[in-house]
Scaffold this motif. Structure first.
Motif, PDB file in Angstrom:
ATOM      1  N   GLY A  76      -8.287 -15.391  10.854  1.00  0.00           N
ATOM      2  CA  GLY A  76      -7.391 -16.001  11.829  1.00  0.00           C
ATOM      3  C   GLY A  76      -6.914 -15.045  12.896  1.00  0.00           C
ATOM      4  N   LEU A  77      -7.409 -13.805  12.876  1.00  0.00           N
ATOM      5  CA  LEU A  77      -6.962 -12.803  13.832  1.00  0.00           C
ATOM      6  C   LEU A  77      -7.653 -12.996  15.178  1.00  0.00           C
ATOM      7  N   ASP A  78      -6.953 -12.623  16.223  1.00  0.00           N
ATOM      8  CA  ASP A  78      -7.486 -12.717  17.574  1.00  0.00           C
ATOM      9  C   ASP A  78      -8.860 -12.044  17.645  1.00  0.00           C
ATOM     10  N   VAL A  79      -9.844 -12.769  18.139  1.00  0.00           N
ATOM     11  CA  VAL A  79     -11.223 -12.258  18.161  1.00  0.00           C
ATOM     12  C   VAL A  79     -11.319 -11.003  19.014  1.00  0.00           C
ATOM     13  N   ALA A  80     -10.621 -10.979  20.158  1.00  0.00           N
ATOM     14  CA  ALA A  80     -10.676  -9.806  21.038  1.00  0.00           C
ATOM     15  C   ALA A  80     -10.149  -8.572  20.322  1.00  0.00           C
ATOM     16  N   LEU A  81      -9.129  -8.758  19.495  1.00  0.00           N
ATOM     17  CA  LEU A  81      -8.587  -7.629  18.748  1.00  0.00           C
ATOM     18  C   LEU A  81      -9.576  -7.172  17.686  1.00  0.00           C
ATOM     19  N   ARG A  82     -10.197  -8.107  17.014  1.00  0.00           N
ATOM     20  CA  ARG A  82     -11.145  -7.754  15.958  1.00  0.00           C
ATOM     21  C   ARG A  82     -12.307  -6.931  16.495  1.00  0.00           C
ATOM     22  N   ARG A  83     -12.749  -7.259  17.705  1.00  0.00           N
ATOM     23  CA  ARG A  83     -13.907  -6.551  18.259  1.00  0.00           C
ATOM     24  C   ARG A  83     -13.568  -5.123  18.675  1.00  0.00           C
ATOM     25  N   ARG A  84     -12.309  -4.839  18.911  1.00  0.00           N
ATOM     26  CA  ARG A  84     -11.934  -3.551  19.475  1.00  0.00           C
ATOM     27  C   ARG A  84     -11.286  -2.601  18.476  1.00  0.00           C
ATOM     28  N   PHE A  85     -11.139  -3.048  17.245  1.00  0.00           N
ATOM     29  CA  PHE A  85     -10.561  -2.204  16.213  1.00  0.00           C
ATOM     30  C   PHE A  85     -11.525  -2.060  15.051  1.00  0.00           C
ATOM     31  N   GLU A  86     -11.445  -0.917  14.395  1.00  0.00           N
ATOM     32  CA  GLU A  86     -12.116  -0.781  13.114  1.00  0.00           C
ATOM     33  C   GLU A  86     -11.093  -1.118  12.026  1.00  0.00           C
ATOM     34  N   PHE A  87     -11.556  -1.732  10.954  1.00  0.00           N
ATOM     35  CA  PHE A  87     -10.650  -2.217   9.922  1.00  0.00           C
ATOM     36  C   PHE A  87     -10.907  -1.463   8.617  1.00  0.00           C
ATOM     37  N   ARG A  88      -9.824  -1.021   8.011  1.00  0.00           N
ATOM     38  CA  ARG A  88      -9.908  -0.319   6.743  1.00  0.00           C
ATOM     39  C   ARG A  88      -9.099  -1.105   5.716  1.00  0.00           C
ATOM     40  N   GLU A  89      -9.816  -1.683   4.746  1.00  0.00           N
ATOM     41  CA  GLU A  89      -9.140  -2.519   3.758  1.00  0.00           C
ATOM     42  C   GLU A  89      -8.426  -1.650   2.742  1.00  0.00           C
ATOM     43  N   MET A  90      -7.212  -2.058   2.422  1.00  0.00           N
ATOM     44  CA  MET A  90      -6.419  -1.358   1.423  1.00  0.00           C
ATOM     45  C   MET A  90      -6.000  -2.373   0.373  1.00  0.00           C
ATOM     46  N   MET A  91      -6.660  -2.325  -0.764  1.00  0.00           N
ATOM     47  CA  MET A  91      -6.394  -3.248  -1.856  1.00  0.00           C
ATOM     48  C   MET A  91      -5.534  -2.563  -2.911  1.00  0.00           C
ATOM     49  N   PRO A  92      -4.968  -3.347  -3.841  1.00  0.00           N
ATOM     50  CA  PRO A  92      -4.171  -2.735  -4.903  1.00  0.00           C
ATOM     51  C   PRO A  92      -4.965  -1.662  -5.643  1.00  0.00           C
ATOM     52  N   ASP A  93      -4.333  -0.534  -5.850  1.00  0.00           N
ATOM     53  CA  ASP A  93      -4.984   0.600  -6.507  1.00  0.00           C
ATOM     54  C   ASP A  93      -4.331   0.809  -7.866  1.00  0.00           C
ATOM     55  N   THR A  94      -4.858   0.136  -8.864  1.00  0.00           N
ATOM     56  CA  THR A  94      -4.267   0.277 -10.193  1.00  0.00           C
ATOM     57  C   THR A  94      -4.481   1.675 -10.755  1.00  0.00           C
ATOM     58  N   GLY A  95      -5.448   2.395 -10.205  1.00  0.00           N
ATOM     59  CA  GLY A  95      -5.670   3.765 -10.646  1.00  0.00           C
ATOM     60  C   GLY A  95      -4.457   4.648 -10.405  1.00  0.00           C
ATOM     61  N   ALA A  96      -3.663   4.302  -9.357  1.00  0.00           N
ATOM     62  CA  ALA A  96      -2.462   5.092  -9.063  1.00  0.00           C
ATOM     63  C   ALA A  96      -1.415   4.940 -10.156  1.00  0.00           C
ATOM     64  N   LEU A  97      -1.580   3.906 -10.979  1.00  0.00           N
ATOM     65  CA  LEU A  97      -0.622   3.645 -12.059  1.00  0.00           C
ATOM     66  C   LEU A  97      -1.171   4.048 -13.422  1.00  0.00           C
ATOM     67  N   ALA A  98      -2.311   4.717 -13.437  1.00  0.00           N
ATOM     68  CA  ALA A  98      -2.924   5.119 -14.706  1.00  0.00           C
ATOM     69  C   ALA A  98      -1.954   5.980 -15.502  1.00  0.00           C
ATOM     70  N   GLY A  99      -1.791   5.631 -16.771  1.00  0.00           N
ATOM     71  CA  GLY A  99      -0.911   6.396 -17.643  1.00  0.00           C
ATOM     72  C   GLY A  99       0.536   5.981 -17.600  1.00  0.00           C
ATOM     73  N   VAL A 100       0.881   5.069 -16.680  1.00  0.00           N
ATOM     74  CA  VAL A 100       2.267   4.604 -16.581  1.00  0.00           C
ATOM     75  C   VAL A 100       2.450   3.460 -17.579  1.00  0.00           C
ATOM     76  N   ALA A 101       3.408   3.606 -18.481  1.00  0.00           N
ATOM     77  CA  ALA A 101       3.663   2.576 -19.497  1.00  0.00           C
ATOM     78  C   ALA A 101       5.166   2.386 -19.648  1.00  0.00           C
TER      79      ALA A 101
END
Length: 888
Positions: free
Chosen positions: A732-757
């Motif tokens: 749903g993002l503006d097409v002109a914006l999509r063409r002019r930017f590079e996108f870096r996906e950042m998903m949940p990183d459960t590895g950052a919580l490794a060992g946390v209990a």
């Protein structure tokens, strides 16, 4: 002292015919030889690539012994240029020092004035003048002596600036670029840390620094400064200079399109201005006037030696005819012959059929990894990047790392695991306005982002002004570079700070230039009166009234002079403005008032001596220093609250040394997808593309709608956006914006919580399980980020986990599912838990009691409640992962 014999010089645009009699070398026959050693100079120097970059610095030493900087100030016209005199300054520059970067060829007018070999009467024109002995450019004077004195002043100024390392001043000289930088090269301090190479053309420097070959926007001083940083550890200055030229020449081979006559006769036509050959290759029109032959190799395996037959000017052809080669390759009119350096001492000839793609550039031997230096920040490719992903994945958190990667990568690498240090450095750069932060929202507009009209009141008068937005401000700041950077800087503690205007920015630029050059500040009030010795405002008024009795006691002229003469003290700082929205210099007052001698009609005669600490070109926006815009008053004190003392202290800090290059800037746009991007960026959406930035081959400018000024986006402005995909997906993002930017996906990183209990519950597994269910029910854009749980790494208390679920996780799920409690229960696995462990529970409907038996309640009618007691039960969280008991 006679000039040394020197070696042959070479290179595109650097060599060809000598420009005047004093510089003409003798015609050489056959290979040029060192009579004392009996060997070919080309071989001794390592081939044609090294001919203009001799490691033997004895000629340079001899030049400085004969022409020390002090002698330049008193040299005569005959010492500067004299036909046939090999000890004159211009001969040294062109002939005596050609083994350290050649400026052979072209017109002798490049020297500003030159001694004529042909003294026959010659008519001048609007730009050039002649007498019986000299020719000169009229811009320097109407007589030979007058022109020489102006040229000598330019030569001295260049040499002095180069010795001090102030190469920005060389840019301002009226002498030609190659000549002025040849002077600068030989008078630079050879003990300095960074030495400029003896390459006197723009294109090799652009190639080294990663710029397009048609970029004329970057001052040569900036290119030389950046080039100097590419010199490798242990690499000699001449080897470095040779590498700069060689890498460019190899990357831009000479290509000649063949005519029918050339193919028929076996000719390879050449223009020595564009050919990477040693100048000794040029011979005459007859075989008796041969030049020094050079080795050639063809792509068919044929090898031969040849010089170049030059008829007139710089046009000629290989003396060796290529009939057999053309026949073997079936060369046709319109085909292209490519000539490029071949190893160290020859050239490779390649046939390219008409319409065929040229071969890829030859790969250079890579420099040792430890010796490769990073390209300076303003040379980096522009970054347009958006970090996107679900909430809580650390997008805003990671903008700190992204910004430091662009602005201070060495610090980032050194403190990779020290978040506190990284954030502190980020805050420093933000305080210095090198990082700007803005959040898009539904009401954010073009007027906020680029420019708009704002109402403002000054001295009780309502005015409407064009106010720059955050993006225009950061672009203007990114263009500014320090062209004066005094050694040492100062500590601002205890100093008063004054704003001053040095002439009208649009109509009196000469006043500012004069102040910078002479180290003074000038004020134009007072009708030329001398105020030396005044000790009160009344005394100032009295002297003004002697010159003009219409001036009253309350006139601003009296106030301005009283401030300038009496209130400003030695040691105070002056901030020189450029209009109301920018400043262009900062200086330290070093002495008391004095009346400056002036010419008839000159009114800028009130003066204070100043040590100019910084000068910026173009001016820096007021936001880099001020909390609000400057006032129109000529001089007034900048008090805390209006001037940002931390920014000022950073700009003039003793430890700071500006490179003379524009500083890179980063604009962080948080929640970029929440604004109306088309309306906010407007026409600038095209200009942010790397290929449309300033200096790029496809660079574009637009005229801004309110200010009517041309505008483009510098390459050293980087844009980092963050985007919450739970608000709006990429689709749903503006097409002109999509063409002019590079996108870096950042998903949940459960590895950052490794060992946390918490209470024996693995938090990483719990989060991963919930996200798997959300992905099935709603989509991956609506997962829950790990950042919500990062605080649990330092505390394993159940109460802390309960706080995260109560205040963040459950509200987020309610928003995601629009309070569809059944799906929320599915995510939390409540349908398979014991009743007391369920976070949300369906209550008995009791519909008949609520609505009556006769009412048919729509399907799905139910009542849900949040079970507050479950947040304190470990089994409630454990049950998200596994079923503890059968559901009740």
């Amino acid at each position: 002292m006679p000039a040394p014999s020197g070696g042959a010089s070479w290179g595109r645009g650097l060599l060809p015919a000598p420009c005047c009699a004093a510089c003409r070398p003798p015609r050489r026959r056959g290979p040029l030889r060192d009579r004392r050693r009996g060997q070919c100079l080309a071989a001794r120097n390592g081939g044609s690539w090294r001919m203009a970059f001799s490691e033997d610095l004895s000629a340079w030493d001899a030049f400085l012994a004969q022409w020390p900087l002090e002698r330049l100030r008193t040299m005569s016209l005959a010492e500067y240029t004299q036909a046939g005199d090999k000890s004159c300054f211009t001969y040294w520059m062109e002939g005596g020092l050609d083994q350290h970067g050649s400026i052979w060829g072209g017109s002798a007018f490049k020297f500003g004035i030159y001694s004529r070999n042909d003294t026959a009467p010659k008519a001048g024109d609007g730009s050039r003048a002649y007498d019986g002995q000299y020719g000169w450019y009229r811009q320097f004077g109407e007589t030979a002596q007058e022109a020489f004195e102006a040229v000598r002043e330019e030569v001295v100024r260049i040499a002095e600036a180069a010795r001090r390392g102030e190469f920005e001043r060389v840019d301002d000289s009226r002498l030609g670029p190659a000549y002025r930088w040849k002077i600068a090269f030989h008078y630079q301090d050879r003990d300095a840390e960074h030495l400029i190479p003896c390459v006197f053309q723009r294109k090799p420097l652009l190639h080294l620094c990663g710029h397009p070959q048609n970029d004329n926007s970057i001052p040569l001083s900036m290119l030389y400064r950046d080039a100097a940083r590419h010199r490798q550890a242990g690499e000699s200055l001449m080897a470095f200079s040779r590498r700069v030229w060689r890498d460019w020449a190899l990357s831009t081979p000479l290509r000649i399109t063949l005519t029918e006559g050339a193919v028929r006769n076996g000719y390879l036509p050449l223009d020595l201005l564009n050919a990477p050959f040693p100048d000794s290759i040029a011979g005459g029109a007859t075989d008796a006037e041969s030049g020094d032959p050079v080795r050639f190799r063809t792509d068919s395996g044929m090898e031969f030696e040849s010089d170049v037959r030059v008829g007139s000017g710089t046009a000629g052809r290989l003396r060796k005819r290529l009939d057999s080669y053309y026949q073997s390759r079936n060369v046709q009119p319109g085909d292209v012959i490519q000539v490029e350096p071949d190893d160290e001492d020859g050239f490779l000839i390649t046939h390219i059929p008409k319409g065929a793609a040229p071969p890829a550039p030859r790969v250079q031997e890579a420099a040792p990894a430890a010796a490769i230096q990073e390209t300076s920040e303003h040379m980096a490719r522009p970054i347009n990047r958006i970090l996107f992903g679900p909430p809580g994945t650390g997008k805003t958190y990671h903008t700190v790392n992204e910004a430091l990667d662009l602005l201070d990568p060495e610090f980032k690498r050194a403190h990779e695991d020290d978040r506190a240090a990284l954030k502190a450095r980020f805050d420093e750069l933000a305080a210095a306005q090198r990082i700007r932060f803005v959040t898009f929202h539904q009401s954010f507009s073009y007027e906020d982002f680029v420019e708009g009209i704002r109402a403002d009141s000054e001295d009780g008068e309502l005015q409407y002004r064009v106010e720059p937005g955050v993006f225009r401000e950061i672009c203007e700041a990114a263009r500014s570079r320090a062209v004066v950077d005094a050694d040492g800087g100062i500590d601002i503690t205890g100093r008063r700070i004054w704003k001053i205007s040095l002439g009208d920015a649009n109509t009196e630029s000469h006043v500012f230039d004069e102040c910078m050059k002479e180290g003074i500040a000038l004020l134009g009030f007072g009708f030329g009166a001398d105020f030396s010795g005044v000790d009160s405002r009344e005394a100032i008024l009295h002297r003004i009234q002697q010159a003009n009795d219409e001036v009253g006691a309350g006139d601003y002229a009296v106030t301005a002079l009283d401030t300038f003469i009496r209130k400003v003290r030695t040691g105070d700082l002056l901030v020189v403005t450029h209009g109301n929205l920018a400043f262009r210099a900062i200086g330290e007052v070093t002495g008391e008032y004095f009346h400056r001698e002036h010419e008839e009609g000159e009114h800028y005669v009130q003066a204070r001596p100043v040590r100019w600490l910084r000068q910026y070109r173009p001016p820096r926006p007021y936001g880099d220093l001020m909390e609000n815009r400057f006032s129109q008053r000529t001089i007034y004190e900048l008090r805390p609250g209006s001037v940002n003392l931390e920014r000022l202290a950073d700009l003039v800090a003793p430890t700071r040394r500006d490179s003379g290059e524009p500083e890179a800037r980063v604009l962080i746009i948080d929640e970029i997808n929440r604004g109306n991007v088309s309306r906010i960026f407007g026409e600038l959406i095209t200009l942010i593309e790397p290929s449309k930035r300033e200096g790029a081959e496809e660079a574009l400018k637009v005229t801004l709608p309110y200010s009517k000024e041309p505008f483009s986006v510098p390459r050293n402005v980087h844009i980092i956006g963050t985007m919450n995909t739970a608000d709006r997906s990429l689709a749903g993002l503006d097409v002109a914006l999509r063409r002019r930017f590079e996108f870096r996906e950042m998903m949940p990183d459960t590895g950052a919580l490794a060992g946390v209990a918490v209470a024996g519950i693995p938090v990483d597994r719990m989060l991963e399980t919930m996200n798997q269910r959300i992905e099935v029910l709603l989509g991956r854009d609506f997962m829950i980020g790990h950042a919500y749980f990062m605080g649990l790494r330092d505390s394993g208390e159940l109460a802390d986990l309960a706080r995260v679920f109560r205040r963040q996780v459950l509200p987020l799920l309610q928003e995601y599912f629009f309070e569809d409690w059944e799906k929320i229960a599915l995510v939390l696995n409540d349908h398979r838990k014991a009743s007391e462990d369920r976070f949300v529970r369906e209550r008995a409907a009791g519909l008949e009691a609520l609505f009556g038996a006769e009412v048919d309640v729509p399907r799905g009618g139910s009542r849900w409640e949040v079970n507050n007691a479950a947040f304190a039960r470990a089994d409630a969280y454990r049950g998200i992962i596994e079923v503890a008991s059968a559901p009740a």
